[in-house]
Design a protein around this motif. Structure first.
Motif, PDB file in Angstrom:
ATOM      1  N   THR A   1     -16.489  11.243  28.193  1.00 34.73           N
ATOM      2  CA  THR A   1     -17.743  10.413  27.102  1.00 34.73           C
ATOM      3  C   THR A   1     -19.129  10.293  27.900  1.00 34.73           C
ATOM      4  O   THR A   1     -20.083  10.424  27.411  1.00 34.73           O
ATOM      5  CB  THR A   1     -17.229   9.595  26.300  1.00 34.73           C
ATOM      6  OG1 THR A   1     -15.891   9.285  25.626  1.00 34.73           O
ATOM      7  CG2 THR A   1     -18.360   8.831  24.769  1.00 34.73           C
TER       8      THR A   1
ATOM      9  N   SER B   1      -8.227   9.204  21.960  1.00 39.22           N
ATOM     10  CA  SER B   1      -9.750   8.690  22.418  1.00 39.22           C
ATOM     11  C   SER B   1     -10.084  10.360  23.105  1.00 39.22           C
ATOM     12  O   SER B   1      -9.819  11.832  23.057  1.00 39.22           O
ATOM     13  CB  SER B   1     -10.197   7.790  23.448  1.00 39.22           C
ATOM     14  OG  SER B   1     -11.559   7.266  24.300  1.00 39.22           O
ATOM     15  N   ALA B   2     -10.934  10.181  23.431  1.00 39.79           N
ATOM     16  CA  ALA B   2     -11.487  11.212  24.545  1.00 39.79           C
ATOM     17  C   ALA B   2     -10.976  11.768  25.724  1.00 39.79           C
ATOM     18  O   ALA B   2     -10.792  10.828  26.371  1.00 39.79           O
ATOM     19  CB  ALA B   2     -13.054  11.801  24.457  1.00 39.79           C
TER      20      ALA B   2
ATOM     21  N   ARG C   1     -19.335   3.187  21.625  1.00 39.61           N
ATOM     22  CA  ARG C   1     -18.588   3.249  22.882  1.00 39.61           C
ATOM     23  C   ARG C   1     -17.549   2.131  22.986  1.00 39.61           C
ATOM     24  O   ARG C   1     -17.618   0.898  22.186  1.00 39.61           O
ATOM     25  CB  ARG C   1     -19.428   2.671  24.034  1.00 39.61           C
ATOM     26  CG  ARG C   1     -19.905   3.880  24.672  1.00 39.61           C
ATOM     27  CD  ARG C   1     -19.877   4.778  24.636  1.00 39.61           C
ATOM     28  NE  ARG C   1     -18.906   5.580  25.591  1.00 39.61           N
ATOM     29  CZ  ARG C   1     -19.038   5.809  26.704  1.00 39.61           C
ATOM     30  NH1 ARG C   1     -19.946   5.894  27.207  1.00 39.61           N
ATOM     31  NH2 ARG C   1     -18.020   6.201  27.488  1.00 39.61           N
ATOM     32  N   GLY C   2     -16.543   2.747  23.446  1.00 40.71           N
ATOM     33  CA  GLY C   2     -15.316   1.849  23.214  1.00 40.71           C
ATOM     34  C   GLY C   2     -14.306   2.300  21.429  1.00 40.71           C
ATOM     35  O   GLY C   2     -13.436   1.452  21.527  1.00 40.71           O
ATOM     36  N   GLY C   3     -15.090   2.873  21.004  1.00 41.68           N
ATOM     37  CA  GLY C   3     -14.639   2.476  19.566  1.00 41.68           C
ATOM     38  C   GLY C   3     -13.623   3.158  19.117  1.00 41.68           C
ATOM     39  O   GLY C   3     -12.958   2.998  17.961  1.00 41.68           O
ATOM     40  N   SER C   4     -12.333   4.436  19.343  1.00 40.01           N
ATOM     41  CA  SER C   4     -11.491   4.595  19.412  1.00 40.01           C
ATOM     42  C   SER C   4     -10.743   3.857  18.206  1.00 40.01           C
ATOM     43  O   SER C   4      -9.480   3.219  18.020  1.00 40.01           O
ATOM     44  CB  SER C   4     -10.601   5.300  20.465  1.00 40.01           C
ATOM     45  OG  SER C   4     -11.975   6.435  20.916  1.00 40.01           O
ATOM     46  N   ASP C   5     -10.435   1.883  19.740  1.00 39.36           N
ATOM     47  CA  ASP C   5      -9.676   0.668  18.958  1.00 39.36           C
ATOM     48  C   ASP C   5      -9.894   0.750  17.810  1.00 39.36           C
ATOM     49  O   ASP C   5      -8.731   0.591  16.837  1.00 39.36           O
ATOM     50  CB  ASP C   5      -9.325   0.211  20.239  1.00 39.36           C
ATOM     51  CG  ASP C   5      -9.402  -0.095  21.520  1.00 39.36           C
ATOM     52  OD1 ASP C   5      -8.683   1.488  21.512  1.00 39.36           O
ATOM     53  OD2 ASP C   5      -9.690  -0.689  22.418  1.00 39.36           O
TER      54      ASP C   5
ATOM     55  N   GLU D   1     -13.876  13.995  21.572  1.00 36.87           N
ATOM     56  CA  GLU D   1     -12.599  13.455  20.751  1.00 36.87           C
ATOM     57  C   GLU D   1     -12.068  14.649  20.486  1.00 36.87           C
ATOM     58  O   GLU D   1     -10.794  14.992  20.474  1.00 36.87           O
ATOM     59  CB  GLU D   1     -12.528  12.199  19.854  1.00 36.87           C
ATOM     60  CG  GLU D   1     -12.497  10.950  20.150  1.00 36.87           C
ATOM     61  CD  GLU D   1     -13.511  10.624  21.409  1.00 36.87           C
ATOM     62  OE1 GLU D   1     -14.267  10.844  21.445  1.00 36.87           O
ATOM     63  OE2 GLU D   1     -13.626   9.351  22.016  1.00 36.87           O
TER      64      GLU D   1
ATOM     65  N   PHE E   1     -13.385   7.081  17.444  1.00 35.19           N
ATOM     66  CA  PHE E   1     -14.723   6.778  17.574  1.00 35.19           C
ATOM     67  C   PHE E   1     -15.992   7.417  16.304  1.00 35.19           C
ATOM     68  O   PHE E   1     -16.605   7.157  16.843  1.00 35.19           O
ATOM     69  CB  PHE E   1     -15.120   7.435  18.883  1.00 35.19           C
ATOM     70  CG  PHE E   1     -16.131   7.433  19.888  1.00 35.19           C
ATOM     71  CD1 PHE E   1     -17.065   6.148  19.842  1.00 35.19           C
ATOM     72  CD2 PHE E   1     -17.029   8.881  19.920  1.00 35.19           C
ATOM     73  CE1 PHE E   1     -18.425   6.372  20.611  1.00 35.19           C
ATOM     74  CE2 PHE E   1     -17.600   8.702  21.105  1.00 35.19           C
ATOM     75  CZ  PHE E   1     -18.813   7.436  21.242  1.00 35.19           C
TER      76      PHE E   1
HETATM   77  N1  ASP Z   1     -14.501   8.278  24.634  1.00 40.03           N
HETATM   78  C1  ASP Z   1     -15.557   7.213  24.010  1.00 40.03           C
HETATM   79  C2  ASP Z   1     -16.499   6.072  24.619  1.00 40.03           C
HETATM   80  O1  ASP Z   1     -15.097   6.420  25.955  1.00 40.03           O
HETATM   81  C3  ASP Z   1     -14.214   6.362  21.897  1.00 40.03           C
HETATM   82  C4  ASP Z   1     -13.283   5.262  23.068  1.00 40.03           C
HETATM   83  O2  ASP Z   1     -12.987   5.855  24.341  1.00 40.03           O
HETATM   84  O3  ASP Z   1     -12.756   4.290  22.381  1.00 40.03           O
HETATM   85  O4  ASP Z   1     -16.566   5.242  24.057  1.00 40.03           O
END
Ligand code: ASP
Ligand code: MG
Length: 431
Positions: free
Chosen positions: A26, A20-21, A180-184, A101, A166
Motif C-alpha cells: 500500500t 489486507s494488502a 489507511r489501516g482500514g482493513s480492520d 488488496e 480497506f
Molecule cells: N492496506 C491498507 C493500508 O496499508 C489497509 C490495511 O492495511 O488495513 O493502509
C-alpha cells in the motif's frame, strides 16, 4: 501468508477472511498515486510491487492462473500510475491503492485452495457500499447489510470466503477506501453485516500492550480489555486497531480477538463488553503529528455564540476536531487525522481566512498527544497529582480531563513525548 493460512486452517469456524494488502504494497501504491514523474523511478516502484507478489507466487504449486490475475492488476496499476504522474486525484488514488488488496486476495485464495480448503475469492466492492468521499469513505450500513445478506451469507455456507479489507465502492461503482489501516474496520463491518459470532484480527503485534513496547520495553500484554477502553486506545493512536474498528463490533456485541499472525502462539487480547478487571490505569497511548489551533478573541469575554460560529466554519469545511480546551477568551483545539496521507493535518487556508474574520488564529505543529487510559478516572481522587507529579519536568501544552471516565490526555512537544511515556509507564505500570 503461509502463517495466515495456518491460522485460518486451524480454526474450522472461520467462514470469512478479510485480507489486507501484502506488507509494504500500500505504501508503494500511495507513492505512485502521489505522482512519480520520472518514468524510470515509476518503473522501479512497479518492480518492487511486482517482486513482493512474485515471492508469494514462487511458493504456490500452481501459480499460473493467479499469476495472470495479479499481472492484469499490475498492468492497471502501471497505467493509473502514469495518469497520476500527470494529475493525481483522490479518486485515482483510491483506484490505485485498492489494487494491493485486490492482488493479495488472489494469492491467499489460491494458497488456501492448495491446502485443501474450499476457498473462494469475493470482490467486496459488491457489498461494501460507501459514500464517494475518496480516501476516507463512509460505509453505508443499510446497503452493506442488505448486500451482505444477499451475497455473502449464502456463500459462507459452502466456502471459506476470502475478500478484501480497506476497499469498497460508491453508488456509481467507483472504488473507494476507508482510510489507511482500514482493513480492520472492513472486517468489523463485514462481521457485523453477516452477524458473525466473533471477529479475530491477526495483525503484527501480539495483542494490546500497556504501551508500545518499542518505547517502553517493559510494556506488558493485556489479556482482556473492555470495548470502551479499547476504543479509547484506538482513537488515541495505539496503532494496533483502526479507530473505527470497534464501533460495529460494539453495536452488535461481537467479541474481538487481536493477535499476531507472526506469532500466533503468543496469544493476544480479547476485547469484550464485560471484563473481569477494570483497573484505574490500563494503558498509555501516543499519537504524534498533532496540529493544534488556538483561537483568541477579546469579544469572547462574556459573549455567547462565539464557539458556535467557530464550529460552524469548521463544520462547513468538514474539519473534524479532536480535543478542545477553552478559557474565557480563547479556545484551543486539535485537528483530526483525516485522510490517507498520514502526515500532520493542516488547517486549510480558506478556513484560516474565515476564522480570522472572527478572531486571531495560531497554528502549532510537532506536537504529540499522550493518553492515559483506564477506568472510573473522573471519579477517582489523587491520581492526577501522581500523573502530573511524574511529569513535573515536562512542558504540557494542553490537558483534557473529565469528559471521559476512560482517559486523561495531554499534548507535549514531539521531542519530549517518548520520555514522557517512559516515565509514566515506569511510575504507573511497573511498580
Ligand atoms: N492496506 C491498507 C493500508 O496499508 C489497509 C490495511 O492495511 O488495513 O493502509
Ligand atoms: Mg496494514
Amino acid at each position: 501468508m503461509s502463517r495466515c493460512a495456518s491460522i485460518i486452517e486451524n480454526n474450522p469456524n472461520t467462514k470469512l477472511v478479510v485480507s489486507s494488502a501484502c506488507s509494504g504494497v500500500t505504501n508503494l501504491l500511495v507513492e505512485l498515486a502521489n505522482g512519480v514523474q520520472d518514468q524510470g523511478k515509476r518503473q522501479q516502484v512497479l518492480e518492487k510491487i511486482n517482486a513482493i507478489h512474485e515471492d508469494v507466487l514462487a511458493q504456490l504449486k500452481e501459480p499460473q492462473e493467479t499469476k495472470q490475475q495479479v499481472q492484469s492488476i499490475l498492468d492497471s496499476v502501471a497505467s493509473a500510475a502514469e495518469a497520476a504522474s500527470f494529475q493525481s486525484s483522490k479518486k485515482l488514488t483510491d483506484h490505485l491503492v485498492a489494487c494491493g488488496e485486490l492482488m493479495s486476495t488472489y494469492l491467499l485464495t489460491q494458497l488456501m485452495k492448495e491446502r485443501g480448503i474450499n476457498a473462494v475469492r469475493f470482490d467486496i466492492r459488491d457489498v461494501l457500499r460507501t459514500d464517494g468521499n475518496f480516501g476516507k469513505a463512509e460505509p453505508q450500513l443499510a446497503d452493506i447489510f442488505a448486500l451482505a445478506q444477499e451475497k455473502l451469507v449464502p456463500l459462507c455456507q459452502n466456502y471459506v470466503v476470502i475478500t478484501q479489507g480497506f476497499i469498497g465502492s460508491d453508488n456509481e461503482g467507483n472504488t473507494t477506501t476507508l482510510g489507511r489501516g482500514g482493513s480492520d474496520y472492513s472486517a468489523a463491518l463485514i462481521a457485523e453485516s453477516v452477524q458473525a459470532a466473533g471477529l479475530d484480527i491477526w495483525t503484527d503485534v501480539p495483542g494490546i500492550y500497556t504501551t508500545d513496547p518499542r518505547i517502553a520495553p517493559k510494556a506488558s500484554p493485556i489479556p482482556e480489555i473492555s470495548f470502551s477502553e479499547a476504543s479509547e486506545m484506538a482513537n488515541f493512536g495505539a496503532k494496533i486497531l483502526h479507530p473505527s474498528t470497534l464501533v460495529p463490533a460494539l453495536r452488535h456485541d461481537i467479541p474481538v480477538f487481536v493477535g499476531s499472525s507472526k506469532e500466533p502462539e503468543k496469544g493476544g487480547t480479547w476485547i469484550r463488553h464485560q471484563v473481569e478487571s477494570s483497573p484505574l490505569f490500563r494503558a498509555l497511548a501516543l499519537r504524534c503529528n498533532q496540529t493544534m489551533v488556538t483561537l483568541r478573541s477579546a469579544n469572547m469575554f462574556h459573549a455567547y455564540g462565539f464557539l458556535a460560529k467557530v464550529f460552524e466554519i469548521l463544520a462547513k469545511h468538514k474539519i473534524s476536531v479532536d480535543l478542545i480546551t477553552t478559557s474565557e477568551i480563547s479556545v484551543s483545539l486539535t485537528l483530526d487525522q483525516t485522510d490517507t496521507s498520514g502526515g500532520a493535518p493542516e488547517l486549510p487556508e480558506a478556513v484560516r481566512k474565515e476564522l480570522e474574520e472572527l478572531c486571531k488564529v495560531d497554528v502549532e505543529h510537532n506536537l504529540c498527544l499522550v493518553a492515559l487510559i483506564g477506568n472510573n478516572m473522573s471519579e477517582s481522587k489523587g491520581y492526577a497529582k501522581q500523573v502530573f507529579g511524574t511529569l513535573e519536568d515536562f512542558n504540557l501544552r494542553m490537558i483534557c480531563y473529565g469528559a471521559s471516565p476512560h482517559n486523561l490526555c495531554f499534548l507535549l512537544d514531539e521531542s519530549e513525548s517518548k520520555a514522557a511515556i517512559q516515565k509514566l509507564h515506569l511510575e504507573l505500570f511497573e511498580q
